[in-house]
Motif scaffolding. Structure first.
Motif, PDB file in Angstrom:
ATOM      1  N   ARG A   1     -24.359  41.102   6.011  1.00  0.00           N
ATOM      2  CA  ARG A   1     -25.652  41.015   6.705  1.00  0.00           C
ATOM      3  C   ARG A   1     -25.519  40.197   7.988  1.00  0.00           C
ATOM      4  NH1 ARG A   1     -31.032  41.731   5.882  1.00  0.00           N
ATOM      5  NH2 ARG A   1     -32.458  40.233   6.831  1.00  0.00           N
TER       6      ARG A   1
ATOM      7  N   GLU B   1     -34.551  33.906   7.192  1.00  0.00           N
ATOM      8  CA  GLU B   1     -33.144  34.144   6.847  1.00  0.00           C
ATOM      9  C   GLU B   1     -32.558  32.994   6.034  1.00  0.00           C
ATOM     10  OE1 GLU B   1     -31.606  36.994   7.118  1.00  0.00           O
ATOM     11  OE2 GLU B   1     -33.371  37.838   8.098  1.00  0.00           O
TER      12      GLU B   1
ATOM     13  N   ILE C   1     -30.845  33.530   2.416  1.00  0.00           N
ATOM     14  CA  ILE C   1     -29.478  33.079   2.122  1.00  0.00           C
ATOM     15  C   ILE C   1     -29.474  32.173   0.896  1.00  0.00           C
ATOM     16  CG2 ILE C   1     -27.579  31.617   2.943  1.00  0.00           C
ATOM     17  CD1 ILE C   1     -28.327  32.638   5.825  1.00  0.00           C
TER      18      ILE C   1
ATOM     19  N   GLN D   1     -30.348  34.035  -2.372  1.00  0.00           N
ATOM     20  CA  GLN D   1     -29.255  34.893  -2.857  1.00  0.00           C
ATOM     21  C   GLN D   1     -28.130  34.074  -3.473  1.00  0.00           C
ATOM     22  OE1 GLN D   1     -27.958  38.547  -1.687  1.00  0.00           O
ATOM     23  NE2 GLN D   1     -29.354  38.843   0.010  1.00  0.00           N
TER      24      GLN D   1
ATOM     25  N   PHE E   1     -20.573  30.477   2.794  1.00  0.00           N
ATOM     26  CA  PHE E   1     -20.339  31.643   1.922  1.00  0.00           C
ATOM     27  C   PHE E   1     -19.031  31.468   1.146  1.00  0.00           C
ATOM     28  CE2 PHE E   1     -22.722  34.365   5.292  1.00  0.00           C
ATOM     29  CZ  PHE E   1     -23.929  33.811   4.877  1.00  0.00           C
TER      30      PHE E   1
ATOM     31  N   ASN F   1     -22.210  40.370   0.478  1.00  0.00           N
ATOM     32  CA  ASN F   1     -23.373  41.027   1.089  1.00  0.00           C
ATOM     33  C   ASN F   1     -23.991  40.161   2.182  1.00  0.00           C
ATOM     34  OD1 ASN F   1     -23.141  43.251  -0.567  1.00  0.00           O
ATOM     35  ND2 ASN F   1     -24.680  42.576  -2.042  1.00  0.00           N
ATOM     36  N   LEU F   2     -24.024  38.860   1.944  1.00  0.00           N
ATOM     37  CA  LEU F   2     -24.564  37.941   2.951  1.00  0.00           C
ATOM     38  C   LEU F   2     -23.680  37.935   4.199  1.00  0.00           C
ATOM     39  CD1 LEU F   2     -25.700  34.898   0.757  1.00  0.00           C
ATOM     40  CD2 LEU F   2     -27.178  36.406   2.097  1.00  0.00           C
ATOM     41  N   LYS F   3     -22.371  37.954   3.989  1.00  0.00           N
ATOM     42  CA  LYS F   3     -21.428  38.005   5.123  1.00  0.00           C
ATOM     43  C   LYS F   3     -21.631  39.308   5.903  1.00  0.00           C
ATOM     44  CE  LYS F   3     -16.461  37.673   6.110  1.00  0.00           C
ATOM     45  NZ  LYS F   3     -16.115  39.014   6.571  1.00  0.00           N
TER      46      LYS F   3
END
Length: 199
Positions: free
Chosen positions: A190, A156, A160, A163, A87, A186-188
């Motif tokens: 989630r 998932e 990831i 996104q 990320f 947002n990924l972090k």
């Protein structure tokens, strides 16, 4: 390495950013001649066709990306830290990409589509490798007890990757890197709220 091998490597290194920026159709043999300083005979003496150069140029750019992010991810021990490193790696990606021209996988996938099957095949293999690496990291997090045991790693990993790549595309089109950075945040979130909610 022989002289011929060094020449081939030199040509690919010079051609790779051209294909990554301008695409297959937008890159001419004249462009490659200009970038390398070689005559047409010098190119065709080492490669059979533009297709061969384009395929090897993609591999070169993709391997640059893979080695750059791979070194950073391998330096981390846990699944959580490896995912956070990914990320972080893509933060501000469109402003200062590690590979000249941006993400070679996205660029080639869009460029190839159905027009250049040989490039699409290369992009597909790279995509499968990237998804496989993400699944491996998620499984590691589960094995370590950091992530939920019922986490669907295939789903998932796809989310990831989609996104991140979608964020890169949006940030480039809008000239607004904050779009990508918000998606990474947002990924972090989630990961922290969904993956780490242990039963």
């Amino acid at each position: 390495m022989t002289k011929a091998e060094k020449t081939k490597e030199f040509i690919i290194a010079k051609a790779a950013p051209l294909f990554n920026k301008k695409g297959y159709a937008g890159t001419s043999m004249s462009d490659i001649m200009k970038a390398t300083g070689l005559a047409k005979g010098g190119l065709y003496g080492n490669f059979e066709s533009k297709d061969e150069i384009a395929a090897l140029a993609f591999e070169y750019s993709y391997n640059q990306l893979k080695e750059d992010i791979g070194a950073k991810v391998r330096a981390k021990k846990t699944g959580v830290d490896k995912l956070l490193t990914i990320f972080q790696y893509y933060k501000n990606y469109t402003v200062s990409p590690p590979v000249d021209g941006g993400c070679p996988l996205m660029n080639t996938a869009i460029d190839a589509d159905d027009a250049y099957p040989f490039l699409k095949k290369k992009a597909r293999a790279a995509l499968q490798e990237m998804l496989g690496s993400l699944q491996h990291i998620l499984k590691k997090g589960i094995e370590e007890g950091s992530f939920r045991k019922d986490l669907n790693v295939k789903k998932e990993a796809e989310l990831i990757f989609a996104q991140i790549e979608g964020g890169i595309m949006m940030a480039k089109v809008l000239d607004e890197v904050t779009v990508l950075n918000r998606l990474l945040d947002n990924l972090k979130y989630r990961m922290e709220e969904e993956y780490m909610k242990l039963p």
